[in-house]
Design a protein around this motif. Structure first.
Motif, short mmCIF file in Angstrom:
data_model
loop_
_atom_site.label_atom_id
_atom_site.label_comp_id
_atom_site.label_asym_id
_atom_site.label_seq_id
_atom_site.Cartn_x
_atom_site.Cartn_y
_atom_site.Cartn_z
N LYS A 49 0.83 -1.21 0.00
CA LYS A 49 0.00 0.00 0.00
C LYS A 49 0.86 1.26 0.00
O LYS A 49 1.93 1.30 0.60
N ALA A 50 0.37 2.29 -0.66
CA ALA A 50 1.03 3.60 -0.62
C ALA A 50 0.61 4.33 0.64
O ALA A 50 -0.54 4.22 1.10
N LEU A 51 1.54 5.10 1.20
CA LEU A 51 1.28 5.81 2.45
C LEU A 51 0.07 6.73 2.34
O LEU A 51 -0.75 6.81 3.26
N LYS A 52 -0.07 7.41 1.21
CA LYS A 52 -1.19 8.35 1.07
C LYS A 52 -2.53 7.63 1.11
O LYS A 52 -3.54 8.22 1.53
N ASP A 53 -2.55 6.35 0.73
CA ASP A 53 -3.80 5.60 0.78
C ASP A 53 -4.19 5.23 2.21
O ASP A 53 -5.36 4.94 2.48
N LEU A 54 -3.21 5.25 3.12
CA LEU A 54 -3.47 4.96 4.53
C LEU A 54 -3.77 6.22 5.33
O LEU A 54 -4.11 6.12 6.51
N ALA A 55 -3.64 7.37 4.70
CA ALA A 55 -3.79 8.64 5.42
C ALA A 55 -5.11 8.76 6.17
O ALA A 55 -5.12 9.18 7.34
N PRO A 56 -6.26 8.41 5.57
CA PRO A 56 -7.52 8.55 6.32
C PRO A 56 -7.56 7.68 7.58
O PRO A 56 -8.06 8.12 8.63
N LEU A 57 -7.03 6.45 7.48
CA LEU A 57 -7.04 5.56 8.65
C LEU A 57 -6.10 6.09 9.72
O LEU A 57 -6.43 6.06 10.92
N ILE A 58 -4.92 6.55 9.33
CA ILE A 58 -3.98 7.12 10.30
C ILE A 58 -4.59 8.33 10.99
O ILE A 58 -4.48 8.50 12.21
N ALA A 59 -5.26 9.17 10.22
CA ALA A 59 -5.91 10.36 10.79
C ALA A 59 -6.99 9.95 11.79
O ALA A 59 -7.13 10.55 12.87
N GLU A 60 -7.76 8.92 11.44
CA GLU A 60 -8.83 8.45 12.32
C GLU A 60 -8.29 7.92 13.64
O GLU A 60 -8.85 8.18 14.71
N ARG A 61 -7.17 7.18 13.57
CA ARG A 61 -6.64 6.52 14.77
C ARG A 61 -5.74 7.42 15.61
O ARG A 61 -5.55 7.15 16.81
N THR A 62 -5.14 8.44 15.01
CA THR A 62 -4.17 9.26 15.74
C THR A 62 -4.57 10.74 15.85
O THR A 62 -4.02 11.46 16.68
N GLY A 63 -5.46 11.18 14.98
CA GLY A 63 -5.79 12.60 14.93
C GLY A 63 -4.82 13.41 14.09
O GLY A 63 -5.01 14.62 13.91
N ASP A 64 -3.80 12.77 13.55
CA ASP A 64 -2.83 13.46 12.71
C ASP A 64 -3.39 13.71 11.31
O ASP A 64 -4.11 12.86 10.76
N VAL A 65 -3.03 14.82 10.74
CA VAL A 65 -3.25 15.04 9.32
C VAL A 65 -1.98 14.57 8.60
O VAL A 65 -0.89 15.07 8.85
N VAL A 66 -2.15 13.57 7.73
CA VAL A 66 -0.99 13.01 7.04
C VAL A 66 -0.71 13.87 5.81
O VAL A 66 -1.10 13.56 4.69
N ASP A 67 -0.02 14.98 6.07
CA ASP A 67 0.31 15.92 5.01
C ASP A 67 1.74 15.67 4.52
O ASP A 67 2.38 14.69 4.92
N GLU A 68 2.23 16.54 3.68
CA GLU A 68 3.57 16.35 3.11
C GLU A 68 4.64 16.33 4.20
O GLU A 68 5.59 15.53 4.14
N ALA A 69 4.49 17.17 5.23
CA ALA A 69 5.48 17.20 6.31
C ALA A 69 5.51 15.87 7.06
O ALA A 69 6.58 15.38 7.43
N TRP A 70 4.34 15.29 7.29
CA TRP A 70 4.24 14.00 7.97
C TRP A 70 4.95 12.93 7.16
O TRP A 70 5.73 12.13 7.68
N MET A 71 4.69 12.91 5.86
CA MET A 71 5.30 11.90 5.00
C MET A 71 6.81 12.09 4.89
O MET A 71 7.56 11.12 4.85
N VAL A 72 7.26 13.34 4.86
CA VAL A 72 8.70 13.62 4.81
C VAL A 72 9.38 13.08 6.07
O VAL A 72 10.46 12.46 6.01
N GLU A 73 8.74 13.28 7.24
CA GLU A 73 9.31 12.77 8.49
C GLU A 73 9.42 11.25 8.45
O GLU A 73 10.48 10.68 8.80
#
Length: 220
Positions: A49-73
Motif C-alpha cells: 500500500k502507498a502511504l497516502k492511501d493509509l492517510a484517512p485511517l492514520i488520521a482516524e486513529r491518531t488525529g494526525d493530518v498526514v500531510d507532506e510534512a508527515w510523509m517527509v518525516e
C-alpha cells in the motif's frame, strides 16, 4: 519462441527484503502518536500500500493530518533504517544474472518513491541490473493497483505489456500487473500463495531460486 521479452520487478519484498524495516519505523511513529500495534499488524497494514492511501485511517486513529510534512518525516526515518539494514532477497542476484545472460530486458517498477527505490538498489548491489530502467508509482498518474507504472515500464523497454512477465509479492501489485496485460508471477513469503493466485498470479514462487525455471515453463 521465447515466452517473454522482458521481466518487470516490483522492488520491496521482491528485490529487497525491506518490508519489516519500514513497518518497524511506522509502528514506532504511530505508537508515539497513540496507535499501538504489533509488528505483524503493522506489516500487514503497510504491505503493498502507498502511504497516502493509509492517510484517512492514520488520521482516524491518531488525529494526525498526514500531510507532506508527515510523509517527509516518515520517509526520512525509514530511509535511515533502510540504508543501515536492507538486504537483497535471497537468490535474487543469481536470478538476475541468469535472466540478463538470457537476453531478457529487465526493469524495476515499484509503487515506492524514487529515492527509496534507488537507495535500496544501491545498498544491495542490484542497481547495475536496472540502470536507467527504474519506474516509480509516484511518477505516473495512478499508483498500484492501477497498471500505470507497469505500462510505463513496458513502454520504456519498448516491449508490449503482454510480452512482459511481472514479479510481485502483494495483492495490490499483482492486480496492477494483471491490469497492465502482463503475466504475473507471485512471490509468496508475505501475502501467501492463495491470496496472490486469487488476485490473478498465474504462478506463485516460494523462493527466487525458482524464478528462471518458472519463467521458462508454461503457466498453469
Amino acid at each position: 519462441m521465447q515466452k517473454f521479452d522482458a521481466v518487470l520487478f516490483d522492488c520491496d519484498g521482491v528485490l529487497v527484503d525491506s518490508e519489516a524495516i519500514s513497518a518497524a519505523v511506522m509502528r514506532d511513529l504511530l505508537s508515539i502518536r497513540g496507535w499501538e500495534m504489533t509488528q505483524e499488524d503493522c506489516l500487514s497494514l503497510l504491505h503493498g500500500k502507498a502511504l497516502k492511501d493509509l492517510a484517512p485511517l492514520i488520521a482516524e486513529r491518531t488525529g494526525d493530518v498526514v500531510d507532506e510534512a508527515w510523509m517527509v518525516e516518515f520517509r526520512a526515518l525509514r530511509d535511515v533504517q533502510l540504508d543501515r539494514h536492507v538486504r537483497a532477497v535471497p537468490h535474487i542476484h543469481e536470478a538476475l544474472i541468469a535472466l540478463q545472460s538470457g537476453g531478457l530486458r529487465m526493469a524495476c517498477a515499484s509503487g515506492a518513491d524514487r529515492v527509496k527505490i534507488e537507495l535500496q538498489l544501491a545498498r544491495t548491489g542490484l542497481a547495475p541490473f536496472f540502470a536507467g530502467r527504474i519506474f516509480s508509482g509516484h511518477e505516473v498518474a495512478r499508483n498500484k493497483p492501477w497498471p500505470d507504472v507497469y505500462l510505463a515500464a513496458a513502454e520504456g523497454l519498448g516491449v508490449a505489456p503482454e510480452r512482459c512477465a511481472v514479479v510481485e509479492d502483494s495483492v495490490t501489485g499483482v492486480r496492477a500487473g494483471v491490469a497492465a496485460g502482463a503475466r504475473v508471477f507471485g512471490y509468496a513469503p508475505l501475502a501467501g500463495a492463495e491470496a496472490l493466485r486469487a488476485a490473478g498470479a498465474g504462478r506463485v514462487l516460494n523462493s527466487m531460486a525458482e524464478l528462471t525455471q518458472a519463467l521458462a515453463s508454461p503457466l498453469t
